[in-house]
Design a protein around this motif. Structure first.
Motif, PDB file in Angstrom:
ATOM      1  N   ASN A 182       2.938  37.491 -24.190  1.00  0.00           N
ATOM      2  CA  ASN A 182       3.953  36.533 -24.641  1.00  0.00           C
ATOM      3  C   ASN A 182       3.612  35.085 -24.308  1.00  0.00           C
ATOM      4  OD1 ASN A 182       5.493  38.585 -25.710  1.00  0.00           O
ATOM      5  ND2 ASN A 182       6.789  38.811 -23.903  1.00  0.00           N
ATOM      6  N   THR A 183       2.569  34.872 -23.496  1.00  0.00           N
ATOM      7  CA  THR A 183       2.162  33.492 -23.207  1.00  0.00           C
ATOM      8  C   THR A 183       1.210  32.951 -24.271  1.00  0.00           C
ATOM      9  OG1 THR A 183       0.233  34.108 -21.859  1.00  0.00           O
ATOM     10  CG2 THR A 183       2.359  33.952 -20.731  1.00  0.00           C
ATOM     11  N   ILE A 184       0.687  33.827 -25.133  1.00  0.00           N
ATOM     12  CA  ILE A 184      -0.218  33.388 -26.203  1.00  0.00           C
ATOM     13  C   ILE A 184       0.612  32.778 -27.325  1.00  0.00           C
ATOM     14  CG2 ILE A 184      -1.928  34.146 -27.904  1.00  0.00           C
ATOM     15  CD1 ILE A 184      -2.676  36.396 -25.970  1.00  0.00           C
ATOM     16  N   ARG A 185       0.224  31.596 -27.754  1.00  0.00           N
ATOM     17  CA  ARG A 185       0.991  30.876 -28.768  1.00  0.00           C
ATOM     18  C   ARG A 185       0.313  30.952 -30.133  1.00  0.00           C
ATOM     19  NH1 ARG A 185       1.615  25.858 -28.889  1.00  0.00           N
ATOM     20  NH2 ARG A 185      -0.227  25.251 -27.712  1.00  0.00           N
ATOM     21  N   ASN A 186       1.144  30.982 -31.154  1.00  0.00           N
ATOM     22  CA  ASN A 186       0.674  30.923 -32.527  1.00  0.00           C
ATOM     23  C   ASN A 186       1.300  29.740 -33.243  1.00  0.00           C
ATOM     24  OD1 ASN A 186      -0.939  33.165 -32.413  1.00  0.00           O
ATOM     25  ND2 ASN A 186       0.442  34.514 -33.505  1.00  0.00           N
ATOM     26  N   ALA A 187       0.608  29.241 -34.227  1.00  0.00           N
ATOM     27  CA  ALA A 187       1.144  28.200 -35.097  1.00  0.00           C
ATOM     28  C   ALA A 187       1.362  28.787 -36.486  1.00  0.00           C
ATOM     29  CB  ALA A 187       0.189  27.008 -35.163  1.00  0.00           C
ATOM     30  N   SER A 188       2.119  28.066 -37.294  1.00  0.00           N
ATOM     31  CA  SER A 188       2.380  28.488 -38.667  1.00  0.00           C
ATOM     32  C   SER A 188       1.843  27.435 -39.627  1.00  0.00           C
ATOM     33  CB  SER A 188       3.886  28.664 -38.897  1.00  0.00           C
ATOM     34  OG  SER A 188       4.438  29.613 -38.017  1.00  0.00           O
TER      35      SER A 188
END
Length: 462
Positions: A295-301
């Motif tokens: 859950n600490t890994i971030r994604n962008a859109s």
């Protein structure tokens, strides 16, 4: 017989199977290979569409040619004769409603000499003078784990970073420079500063290397990137490929794993590769302790809009390949690639094909994500009219929304991945994480990750 199940049929999963099959045949391994993909097609974010004489890449549009993993795979697959290379030209930054050329002698917007700095129309005389402190100011506290934004601003000044460098690098790495480390972006920046005493001088000393790599830097194929995916699928003759099936659970049972699916019988596996986005991995494993790291890994859109016109692409500015949008502009997009100029094979008739990008960093993004395709098309056409002074009815439009699927490597990403691997080695031996959520977003990185994953499994088998 041992069974290896790879979940996720994107480029990483496919390459994992390609190299496992290769080792199986070379070493006469007694293994069963199973690839499971939830979609009815393989390729993940790589998919080529064809419309009105245009080739449209709905996801990734090219591969970095110089990555060590790329050409060996292309040669093994026998598709070297179908390679196409990018056209080169001037890149622009659109600011104050005007296209400004990024100085030719610059890399990622960073000047390689004083003349390049002076030639910029993006930076004021005061900003140029501030950038010169890089020539004398020593590094006394930055490391490769430091923010690349802080590092560049400290030595090159706020204005040069904001107006010329940040638009380029933020476009490449889909994130805030002040939240990205040098290690995860351009680790050699620190080496240049240490070796040459100056970032500018370091790039100048290595300018020839960057100039060579600019020519034929990116590759695709005559029939689009899907040609790579289709060829991989054709060659996986020793692999059971299951499409249109969603993996619901992977549960450890003694020294093996039970893989459960929606619409397919369970499969018992000795090795499992989760080549899935980290959010999907979380749903499959259902382990709260592992979730804390995932859950600490971030994604962008991102929203990508292709627009094709029955207008010759020679109507665009000479020698240009696209622009990046800076602040103080009248358009809503973040960037625009002149695809038919950069990739001649994408337009059979030589007509104009452009690709507009709208990123999650855009203040309007949440509103844009809720708009219809018709509304988004009108916005794209308005941006094209304002920035390129082109007004016409589109011959083809293709809109793709990648929602929370573009990995962004923050300051602690490497530590997170190491912690995840440590946990899995202890709790889930022979279960391996793979894919761009962890090991690099470029196709070359994914190919390499697939090869490394296969090698790891084979070492345990023999």
């Amino acid at each position: 017989m041992k069974t290896v199940v790879v979940i996720g049929g994107g480029i990483t999963g496919l390459c994992t199977m390609h190299y496992l099959q290769k080792q199986k045949n070379e070493k006469n391994l007694d293994i069963r290979l199973v690839l499971v993909e939830k979609n009815e097609f393989l390729g993940g974010k790589i998919h080529s569409a064809f419309d009105k004489g245009f080739i449209i890449e709905t996801g990734a549009d090219s591969i970095v040619a110089r990555h060590k993993s790329v050409m060996p795979l292309v040669q093994e697959l026998g598709i070297e004769d179908d390679l196409v290379y990018n056209g080169t030209g001037i890149s622009y930054i659109y600011t104050n409603n005007t296209l400004h050329a990024i100085p030719v002698d610059s890399v990622f917007g960073i000047p390689t000499n004083i003349e390049s700095l002076k030639s910029s129309t993006l930076v004021s005389p005061k900003g140029k003078q501030e950038a010169l402190k890089d020539l004398d100011l020593p590094n006394d506290h930055f490391t490769k784990d430091s923010s690349i934004g802080d590092f560049l601003e400290y030595f090159l000044g706020k204005e040069l970073v904001e107006k010329q460098i940040a638009p380029v690098l933020s476009g490449v790495y889909s994130g805030d420079l002040y939240k990205l480390t040098m290690a995860s972006t351009l680790p050699y920046l620190l080496d240049y500063k240490e070796q040459y005493g100056s970032i500018i001088k370091g790039f100048g000393a290595n300018r020839e290397q960057f100039q060579k790599s600019a020519d034929k830097k990116f590759i695709s194929f005559k029939n689009g990137l899907s040609q790579l995916i289709d060829r991989l699928e054709e060659t996986l003759t020793d692999v059971e490929i299951i499409k249109g099936v969603t993996t619901t659970n992977v549960a450890k049972q003694g020294n093996q794993y039970t893989c459960s699916f929606n619409g397919h019988d369970d499969i018992t596996a000795d090795y499992v590769v989760l080549s899935t986005p980290h959010s999907v991995t979380s749903q499959i494993l259902k382990d709260e302790a592992v979730d804390q790291e995932l859950n600490t890994i971030r994604n962008a859109s991102i929203i990508a809009i292709y627009v094709g016109f029955n207008i010759p692409d020679e109507n665009l500015p000479a020698d240009g390949t696209g622009y990046i949008v800076s602040e103080n502009s009248d358009v809503k997009c973040n960037a625009c690639t002149w695809t038919s100029r950069k990739w001649k094979h994408t337009s059979k008739s030589g007509n104009l094909l452009v690709r507009m990008f709208y990123k999650s960093t855009n203040p309007l993004f949440n509103k844009l994500m809720n708009l219809s395709e018709e509304e988004l098309t009108e916005i794209a056409l308005d941006d094209i009219k304002k920035s390129l002074n082109l007004d016409g009815e589109p011959a083809a439009v293709n809109i793709t929304k990648w929602n929370e699927l573009m990995p962004v490597y923050g300051m602690g990403h490497a530590t997170t991945v190491q912690s995840l691997n440590d946990q899995l080695a202890e709790k889930y031996p022979n279960l391996i994480l793979a894919g761009c959520s962890y090991y690099g977003v470029g196709i070359g990185n994914c190919i390499q990750n697939g090869e490394d994953t296969a090698e790891k499994i084979v070492k345990q088998l023999i």
